[in-house]
Write a protein that holds these residues in place. Structure first.
Motif, short mmCIF file in Angstrom:
data_model
loop_
_atom_site.label_atom_id
_atom_site.label_comp_id
_atom_site.label_asym_id
_atom_site.label_seq_id
_atom_site.Cartn_x
_atom_site.Cartn_y
_atom_site.Cartn_z
N ASN A 39 -10.82 -4.98 -4.88
CA ASN A 39 -10.70 -5.85 -3.71
C ASN A 39 -10.57 -7.32 -4.12
O ASN A 39 -10.04 -8.13 -3.36
N CYS A 78 -2.78 1.54 -3.54
CA CYS A 78 -4.11 0.97 -3.30
C CYS A 78 -4.11 0.20 -1.98
O CYS A 78 -5.10 0.23 -1.23
N GLY A 79 -3.02 -0.51 -1.70
CA GLY A 79 -2.94 -1.24 -0.44
C GLY A 79 -2.97 -0.33 0.76
O GLY A 79 -3.50 -0.70 1.83
N SER A 80 -2.44 0.88 0.59
CA SER A 80 -2.40 1.82 1.73
C SER A 80 -3.78 2.37 2.08
O SER A 80 -3.97 2.91 3.17
N ASP A 82 -6.57 0.35 1.65
CA ASP A 82 -7.41 -0.86 1.75
C ASP A 82 -8.22 -1.14 0.50
O ASP A 82 -9.31 -1.72 0.57
N GLU A 85 -5.26 -6.08 -1.15
CA GLU A 85 -4.49 -6.62 -0.04
C GLU A 85 -3.20 -5.82 0.11
O GLU A 85 -2.54 -5.49 -0.86
N GLN A 86 -2.81 -5.53 1.35
CA GLN A 86 -1.70 -4.62 1.59
C GLN A 86 -0.37 -5.10 1.03
O GLN A 86 0.48 -4.30 0.67
#
Length: 325
Positions: A39, A78-80, A82, A85-86
């Protein structure tokens, strides 16, 4: 989590490739940055990783590009969920190394003239050696490294002058495209003579851990993939069969000894041999459908990733067909 999510979507070898390319990012997070929560990952972090991987790994631009592309796909996933950051994966547009055309041509493909010179040298001085068998099969058939690794002695049919490819995941030798990768490949008489000499004279007569008789062997069983890759790196160094184009002394070169062959700035990988083989067949006017079937690659992928003919060659080949109408 990512590898588990992709497990049923891609082949085992592709999954292993993801793991190999991403493990360097994990090492960087843990040992260099002390980063334990994605994150907190930012575009600046990705730039630092690129610089570290380039300098620490001593990678060629095209290899670095491949590893960054694998990381980009991972970060997008990873963005999908959360985990980052998307839109973080979009930062890779500015991170990708620019490849000079000369670099792309020299580093990502074994050219037919270099292949011819190397094979001529091996036929004269290394006939039926293990490295000779590896290079002749890769160039003549255009098969993948994993396919070559999977071959057994019984897969070779001397009477039919062909080799048969089988998907055997239960005994450790899957094909990249599974059952769809199974096929027969015709061999010419010279390759058949080479294989027979190899089997009769130089092959270690051993079985692998599954009780099969591999075509390519070491003293301990089936030759592993990394050893096949190292053999290709070793013999495709120009100093092995001719002279170094960069004027280096092989005795003092970082790519001149065991364990360092991949550091040679002008040799190629098994996949580069496959790309060169496909390009050569196409240049020799073998129809794309025939090349596609023989090399087990879709025609759209063939056009995008494997066909390295320049436009002047293509237009003259088209002219040859049109002149007959």
């Amino acid at each position: 989590m990512y590898l588990e999510a992709r497990k049923n979507e891609v082949s085992e070898s592709t999954l292993s490739g993801y793991h190999y390319r991403l493990k360097h990012f994990i090492r960087w997070c843990q040992d260099v940055e002390g980063l334990d929560n994605l994150n907190d990952l930012s575009g600046r972090d990705l730039q630092r990783f690129k610089t570290w991987r380039r300098d620490d790994g001593g990678l060629k631009p095209i290899t670095l590009q491949g590893q960054l592309d694998a990381l980009r796909i991972f970060i997008r996933w990873c963005g999908s969920i959360d985990a980052v950051e998307q839109d973080l994966h979009e930062k890779f547009d500015a991170l990708m190394p620019e490849l000079k055309k000369t670099d792309e041509q020299s580093e990502s493909i074994l050219r037919s003239d270099a292949a011819g010179e190397l094979l001529e040298y091996q036929r004269k001085f290394e006939w039926a050696s293990r490295a000779h068998v590896i290079m002749e099969l890769l160039w003549h058939t255009g098969i993948r490294l994993g396919t070559l690794h999977s071959l057994d002695v019984d897969d070779y049919d001397p009477d039919g002058e062909r080799v048969e490819l089988h998907h055997r995941p239960d005994t450790g030798t899957p094909l990249k495209n599974g059952r769809e990768g199974e096929r027969m490949i015709a061999l010419d008489a010279e390759i058949c003579r080479l294989l027979e000499d190899w089997i009769e004279q130089n092959r270690h007569p051993v079985e692998d851990d599954e009780g099969r008789e591999p075509l390519l062997t070491s003293r301990n069983g089936r030759m592993n993939r990394s050893s096949i890759r190292d053999a290709v790196y070793r013999v495709t160094r120009p100093c092995f069969y001719a002279e170094c184009p960069k004027g280096r002394d092989p005795d003092n070169c970082e790519g001149g000894s065991y364990g360092g062959y991949s550091k040679c700035p002008v040799n190629v990988s098994p996949h580069d041999v496959r790309r060169g083989s496909i390009t050569y067949f196409l240049t020799e006017d073998v129809p794309e459908k025939v090349v596609s079937d023989r090399m087990n690659v879709g025609q759209d992928v063939l056009d995008k990733h494997y066909d390295k003919r320049d436009e002047a060659v293509k237009v003259e080949q088209r002219r040859g067909y049109l002149d007959n109408i």
